[in-house]
Write an enzyme that holds these catalytic residues in place. Structure first.
Site: not given
Ligand code: CP
Ligand code: NVA
Length: 310
Positions: A106, A133, A136, A228, A268, A296
């Site tokens: 990340r 991402h 996700q 988001d 998310c 996830r």
């Protein structure tokens, strides 16, 4: 069946073909249904997890997933080694891949994920960069299939900032033949290259990708509604200014009411209730935000199984 993903990395949704995306999602459903069948697949194997940013879901879902498959995950915090400061990204990739069987990272810059993948001798997974991402979006798509039984042809509306999550939705939705509809204010719309790339993919799959600032009008008839945060990790200093720009982009009961009755509401997470989404919307029967969070783990277990080829 041959596994085309063996030995590869996943930095972007664009790294997958439509068939490979289907393979990941089918494997994710199988892993969720029968986890016991995969419980020794990573015995004596190690996942190295490199974090430059905070996380709840990504860290715990990768770590729990690896534990469930008999392996071990090492969390490397932003203070353990500073990428590009204590040592180069290239050296980190080389050294880490001598110990670990798979790496998840990340990062701030997307270039760091690409550089890690370039120099690692084991698969590298993007666990969120400033640009994308993908993990996700794999979980999102698994959730949509669970609720709606299909992906192709569905209208997937994203409201808010044209950010990393939006980019992966555009590419992933296009790969699956969905009609991706991004509603974002001018100046905060997705990267033009991602728009062009996803539209090129959609032309081949029968999907489409459109960008508009018509909020809430363009949310009408959505099969999936998504949002988001308005200020992503690293943009904290812009949060107050962004709050003004994005006023009017909140998903509330009125916006949900414009969508199809069986619309799947996704976020998310983490959510900033009262900003991009209202709390009451997330507690309706349309909301799948916590299935999405759980998925996830299943989607990433599938991804690790396929990339490691075990
Ligand atoms: N959705 C997501 O990636 O959550 P975390 O930032 O908590 O990992
Ligand atoms: N766009 C958000 C996603 C968090 C999971 C961020 O990058 O902070």
């Amino acid at each position: 069946m041959s596994n085309p993903l063996k030995g590869r990395s996943l930095a972007s949704m664009k790294d997958l073909s439509p068939d490979e995306l289907k393979l990941v999602l089918d494997t994710a459903a199988a892993v969720k249904k029968s986890p016991q069948e995969y419980r020794s697949k990573f015995a004596n194997k190690t996942l190295g997890m490199v974090f430059q940013k905070p996380s709840l879901r990504t860290r715990v879902s990768f770590e729990a997933g690896m534990t469930q498959m008999g392996g071990h995950a090492i969390y490397l915090s932003p203070t353990d080694f500073k990428i590009g400061e204590r040592e180069t990204t290239e050296d980190i990739a080389i050294v880490l891949s001598r110990f670990a069987d798979i790496i998840m990272a990340r990062t701030f810059g997307h270039d760091i994920v690409l550089e890690l993948a370039k120099h690692s001798r084991v698969p590298v997974i993007n666990g969120l960069s400033d640009f994308e991402h993908p993990c996700q979006i794999l979980a999102d798509m698994q959730t949509i299939v669970e609720r709606r039984g299909k992906l192709a042809g569905l209208k997937w509306t994203y409201c808010g900032d044209g950010n990393n999550v939006a980019h992966s939705i555009m590419l992933g939705g296009a790969l699956a033949g969905m009609h991706v509809n991004i509603i974002a204010p001018k100046g905060y719309q997705p990267d033009p290259q991602v728009t062009a790339d996803s539209q090129a993919i959609a032309r081949k799959t029968g999907g489409s990708v459109t960008i508009t600032d018509d909020m809430p009008g363009a949310a009408k008839g959505s099969d999936v509604l998504y949002t988001d945060v308005w200020a992503s990790m690293g943009q904290e200093a812009e949060a107050a200014a962004r709050k003004k720009v994005f006023a009017g982009y909140t998903i509330d009961m009125k916006v949900l009411g414009m969508a199809n009755p069986d619309c799947v509401l996704l976020h998310c997470l983490p959510a900033h209730y009262g900003d991009e989404i209202m709390y009451d919307v997330t507690r309706t029967k349309n909301s799948a935000i916590f299935d999405e969070a759980e998925n996830r783990m299943h989607a990433q277990k599938a991804l690790m199984l396929l990339l490691a080829g075990v």
